[in-house]
Design a protein around this motif. Structure first.
Motif, mmCIF file in Angstrom:
data_model
loop_
_atom_site.group_PDB
_atom_site.id
_atom_site.type_symbol
_atom_site.label_atom_id
_atom_site.label_comp_id
_atom_site.label_asym_id
_atom_site.label_seq_id
_atom_site.Cartn_x
_atom_site.Cartn_y
_atom_site.Cartn_z
ATOM 1 N N LEU A 158 0.818 -1.205 0.000
ATOM 2 C CA LEU A 158 0.000 0.000 0.000
ATOM 3 C C LEU A 158 0.858 1.263 0.000
ATOM 4 O O LEU A 158 0.609 2.199 -0.755
ATOM 5 N N ALA A 159 1.884 1.277 0.844
ATOM 6 C CA ALA A 159 2.752 2.449 0.928
ATOM 7 C C ALA A 159 3.513 2.660 -0.380
ATOM 8 O O ALA A 159 3.657 3.794 -0.850
ATOM 9 N N GLY A 160 3.989 1.580 -0.976
ATOM 10 C CA GLY A 160 4.751 1.694 -2.220
ATOM 11 C C GLY A 160 3.920 2.222 -3.366
ATOM 12 O O GLY A 160 4.342 3.152 -4.081
ATOM 13 N N VAL A 161 2.736 1.655 -3.556
ATOM 14 C CA VAL A 161 1.868 2.068 -4.664
ATOM 15 C C VAL A 161 1.422 3.518 -4.492
ATOM 16 O O VAL A 161 1.444 4.314 -5.441
ATOM 17 N N THR A 162 1.009 3.884 -3.273
ATOM 18 C CA THR A 162 0.537 5.256 -3.055
ATOM 19 C C THR A 162 1.692 6.260 -3.113
ATOM 20 O O THR A 162 1.479 7.420 -3.483
ATOM 21 N N TYR A 163 2.896 5.833 -2.770
ATOM 22 C CA TYR A 163 4.062 6.718 -2.866
ATOM 23 C C TYR A 163 4.319 7.081 -4.331
ATOM 24 O O TYR A 163 4.510 8.250 -4.678
ATOM 25 N N LEU A 164 4.316 6.075 -5.199
ATOM 26 C CA LEU A 164 4.546 6.330 -6.619
ATOM 27 C C LEU A 164 3.436 7.204 -7.191
ATOM 28 O O LEU A 164 3.694 8.141 -7.965
ATOM 29 N N PHE A 165 2.200 6.927 -6.813
ATOM 30 C CA PHE A 165 1.086 7.728 -7.309
ATOM 31 C C PHE A 165 1.182 9.168 -6.814
ATOM 32 O O PHE A 165 0.827 10.103 -7.529
ATOM 33 N N SER A 166 1.656 9.360 -5.584
ATOM 34 C CA SER A 166 1.804 10.716 -5.050
ATOM 35 C C SER A 166 2.831 11.516 -5.840
ATOM 36 O O SER A 166 2.662 12.716 -6.072
ATOM 37 N N ILE A 167 3.892 10.856 -6.262
ATOM 38 C CA ILE A 167 4.894 11.522 -7.098
ATOM 39 C C ILE A 167 4.252 11.944 -8.423
ATOM 40 O O ILE A 167 4.445 13.067 -8.897
ATOM 41 N N ALA A 168 3.468 11.046 -9.005
ATOM 42 C CA ALA A 168 2.809 11.338 -10.278
ATOM 43 C C ALA A 168 1.817 12.492 -10.139
ATOM 44 O O ALA A 168 1.670 13.322 -11.047
ATOM 45 N N GLN A 169 1.156 12.578 -9.001
ATOM 46 C CA GLN A 169 0.192 13.659 -8.788
ATOM 47 C C GLN A 169 0.910 14.977 -8.521
ATOM 48 O O GLN A 169 0.499 16.027 -9.019
ATOM 49 N N THR A 170 2.007 14.922 -7.790
ATOM 50 C CA THR A 170 2.745 16.139 -7.446
ATOM 51 C C THR A 170 3.414 16.771 -8.656
ATOM 52 O O THR A 170 3.415 18.002 -8.808
ATOM 53 N N ASN A 171 3.989 15.950 -9.536
ATOM 54 C CA ASN A 171 4.710 16.522 -10.680
ATOM 55 C C ASN A 171 3.820 16.816 -11.884
ATOM 56 O O ASN A 171 4.292 17.245 -12.930
ATOM 57 N N GLY A 172 2.518 16.605 -11.754
ATOM 58 C CA GLY A 172 1.591 16.983 -12.814
ATOM 59 C C GLY A 172 1.282 15.902 -13.827
ATOM 60 O O GLY A 172 0.519 16.140 -14.769
ATOM 61 N N THR A 173 1.816 14.702 -13.649
ATOM 62 C CA THR A 173 1.566 13.624 -14.609
ATOM 63 C C THR A 173 0.086 13.253 -14.647
ATOM 64 O O THR A 173 -0.488 13.013 -15.718
ATOM 65 N N ILE A 174 -0.537 13.210 -13.477
ATOM 66 C CA ILE A 174 -1.956 12.862 -13.408
ATOM 67 C C ILE A 174 -2.801 13.904 -14.141
ATOM 68 O O ILE A 174 -3.736 13.579 -14.872
ATOM 69 N N ASP A 175 -2.462 15.168 -13.971
ATOM 70 C CA ASP A 175 -3.216 16.234 -14.640
ATOM 71 C C ASP A 175 -2.983 16.207 -16.146
ATOM 72 O O ASP A 175 -3.862 16.576 -16.924
ATOM 73 N N LEU A 176 -1.803 15.781 -16.557
ATOM 74 C CA LEU A 176 -1.517 15.637 -17.984
ATOM 75 C C LEU A 176 -2.427 14.566 -18.586
ATOM 76 O O LEU A 176 -2.987 14.741 -19.673
ATOM 77 N N ILE A 177 -2.588 13.460 -17.862
ATOM 78 C CA ILE A 177 -3.470 12.388 -18.311
ATOM 79 C C ILE A 177 -4.915 12.901 -18.395
ATOM 80 O O ILE A 177 -5.647 12.628 -19.350
ATOM 81 N N THR A 178 -5.322 13.660 -17.368
ATOM 82 C CA THR A 178 -6.671 14.217 -17.329
ATOM 83 C C THR A 178 -6.938 15.136 -18.513
ATOM 84 O O THR A 178 -7.962 15.044 -19.199
ATOM 85 N N GLN A 179 -6.008 16.049 -18.765
ATOM 86 C CA GLN A 179 -6.160 17.005 -19.857
ATOM 87 C C GLN A 179 -6.246 16.295 -21.203
ATOM 88 O O GLN A 179 -7.049 16.657 -22.066
ATOM 89 N N SER A 180 -5.430 15.270 -21.383
ATOM 90 C CA SER A 180 -5.450 14.519 -22.640
ATOM 91 C C SER A 180 -6.798 13.853 -22.848
ATOM 92 O O SER A 180 -7.327 13.813 -23.965
ATOM 93 N N GLY A 181 -7.367 13.337 -21.766
ATOM 94 C CA GLY A 181 -8.671 12.694 -21.877
ATOM 95 C C GLY A 181 -9.788 13.668 -22.186
ATOM 96 O O GLY A 181 -10.689 13.381 -22.971
ATOM 97 N N LEU A 182 -9.726 14.854 -21.575
ATOM 98 C CA LEU A 182 -10.770 15.846 -21.799
ATOM 99 C C LEU A 182 -10.798 16.350 -23.238
ATOM 100 O O LEU A 182 -11.835 16.810 -23.735
ATOM 101 N N ARG A 183 -9.674 16.298 -23.921
ATOM 102 C CA ARG A 183 -9.632 16.721 -25.317
ATOM 103 C C ARG A 183 -10.508 15.829 -26.203
ATOM 104 O O ARG A 183 -10.901 16.206 -27.293
ATOM 105 N N LEU A 184 -10.796 14.633 -25.709
ATOM 106 C CA LEU A 184 -11.597 13.693 -26.491
ATOM 107 C C LEU A 184 -13.073 14.101 -26.556
ATOM 108 O O LEU A 184 -13.832 13.563 -27.357
ATOM 109 N N VAL A 185 -13.492 15.029 -25.706
ATOM 110 C CA VAL A 185 -14.892 15.444 -25.678
ATOM 111 C C VAL A 185 -15.324 16.071 -26.989
ATOM 112 O O VAL A 185 -16.440 15.856 -27.469
#
Length: 428
Positions: free
Chosen positions: A60-87
């Motif tokens: 649990l700690a390992g998976v959430t640690y990696l995800f936290s890095i992805a959220q902090t550096n903007g990777t998650i938002d990049l994925i979100t923005q790419s998906g919204l373009r599909l609208v």
């Protein structure tokens, strides 16, 4: 009163109190493990420690640690923005884009609450500005989070499969994930039609609403991350790291937790200055809760509670009825408490059903898991609270009443439907 019955009462009281007061359920679990296990039952402290889920904690700690890095550096938002373009300007596709993005996020390891926290503000803002039913939009976001929650690399999926494996109960991680995903897609489709989604397909996005290229502003307001649309080498490395973690886990059978920690450490060494706040983003409350409740369940096993419940379930005589009862217990309690905690507690108690050769074990597991997670829209759950906090254009009390009524309907019907499909009919 026997110690077995006392331990069950304590478990129920723990969930009730934790649902009323903002006290972490894991703390109750640790304290109950000490009082019931040591002071009342006479277990040695070492025996109580042996029930602590060390392996599960690392995962649990390992998976959430990696995800936290992805959220902090903007990777998650990049994925979100790419998906919204599909609208592409079609209002009717907005709920489905939110559903898909939420599903993808939880499927690659994000906790369901984190997914709802990211998408609820955006989804409900778009709903208010384009006359989309906010309840429908909220359901699509939470159902997307549920759809990917039983992925083998999602914390919830990890907990379920870990609990089953630790007790030598039947497991089928891929099939559980697929069953939950398909069930959620069908359910979301029904909700989309009932709440007028079909007519929305004929409309275009409001001209006054920021289009996909401008939605980054909303993301920045909710995540404090700048330039979410710009891909950098570090975001690219993070995406590659997530892919590598999945490959190492699924192909090379590596431990998910250690694989995630390894990828996370490499990313941290690449850019040490960007690690500020990463640990703070990790869902420590969830990790504490899981650790505490699993430790207490371990104590319950040592004092004979699981065996006691096993005999009670065996007395039911009909495994079908027992499976139905387990599904409704999971659904009702989960509407007021932690889904993960409920699953960690109820799955071991369903062992007699899972070991019965006349009934599909994975069907029973699927029914219990679906019944426990599909009610997360309840206003008494974290996801429901997130929707209430972000709704726009509707009075909070009105929206609360809508969610509450819908939750009651789901609690009354969804566990039975899941049982009918996966246990009685036996699909697959």
């Amino acid at each position: 009163m026997s110690v077995e019955i006392l331990s069950i009462i304590v478990l129920i009281v723990m969930f009730i109190i934790a649902s009323i007061f903002p006290i972490n359920l894991g703390i109750f679990g640790f304290v109950a493990a000490f009082i019931v296990g040591n002071l009342i039952s006479g277990l040695e402290i070492e025996e109580i420690f042996s029930g602590f889920p060390a392996s599960l904690f690392v995962i649990l700690a390992g998976v959430t640690y990696l995800f936290s890095i992805a959220q902090t550096n903007g990777t998650i938002d990049l994925i979100t923005q790419s998906g919204l373009r599909l609208v592409r300007g079609n209002i009717g596709l907005v709920p489905w884009i939110m559903f898909i993005l939420s599903t993808l996020l939880t499927s690659v390891g994000a906790h369901g609450v984190a997914s709802v926290a990211v998408f609820a503000p955006i989804a409900l803002r778009l709903a208010a500005q384009n006359n989309i039913n906010p309840l429908m939009m909220g359901i699509m976001v939470t159902q997307g989070a549920f759809a990917g929650s039983y992925s083998p690399i999602n914390p919830v999926g990890v907990v379920v499969n870990g609990v089953l494996q630790s007790r030598d109960l039947p497991t089928a991680p891929g099939l559980l994930y697929l069953n939950a995903l398909i069930f959620s897609v069908v359910f979301a489709g029904i909700i989309f039609v009932i709440f007028g989604g079909v007519r929305l397909l004929k409309k275009q996005l409001n001209r006054d609403v920021p289009h996909t290229s401008e939605i980054a502003t909303t993301l920045e307001e909710n995540t404090d991350i700048q330039e979410v649309t710009k891909i950098t080498w570090y975001k690219g490395a993070t995406l590659a790291g997530i892919v590598l973690m999945v490959i190492f886990t699924l192909v090379f059978d590596a431990n998910i937790g250690f694989a995630a920690f390894t990828v996370g450490l490499v990313l941290a060494l690449f850019s040490p200055r960007e690690q500020s706040g990463v640990l703070a983003r990790m869902p420590w409350a969830v990790i504490l809760m899981i650790s505490g409740i699993v430790t207490y369940v371990g104590v319950m096993e040592k004092i004979g509670t699981t065996e006691y419940l096993t005999h009670l379930i065996e007395k039911v005589g009909n495994p079908m009825i027992a499976a139905l009862a387990a599904s409704y217990i999971g659904g009702v309690i989960s509407a007021f408490a932690s889904t993960t905690g409920i699953l960690a507690a109820i799955l071991p108690m369903a062992a007699p059903i899972l070991q019965d050769p006349t009934i599909s074990a994975i069907g029973v597991i699927t029914a219990i898991c679906i019944a426990s997670a599909i009610v997360d829209l309840s206003p008494f759950s974290t996801n429901g609270a997130l929707l209430l906090a972000n709704v726009q254009g509707v009075k909070e009390r009105v929206f609360f009443r809508q969610i509450l009524i819908f939750s009651i309907v789901i609690i009354a019907t969804a566990p039975g439907i899941a049982w009918l499909v996966f246990v009685l009919i036996g699909i697959p």
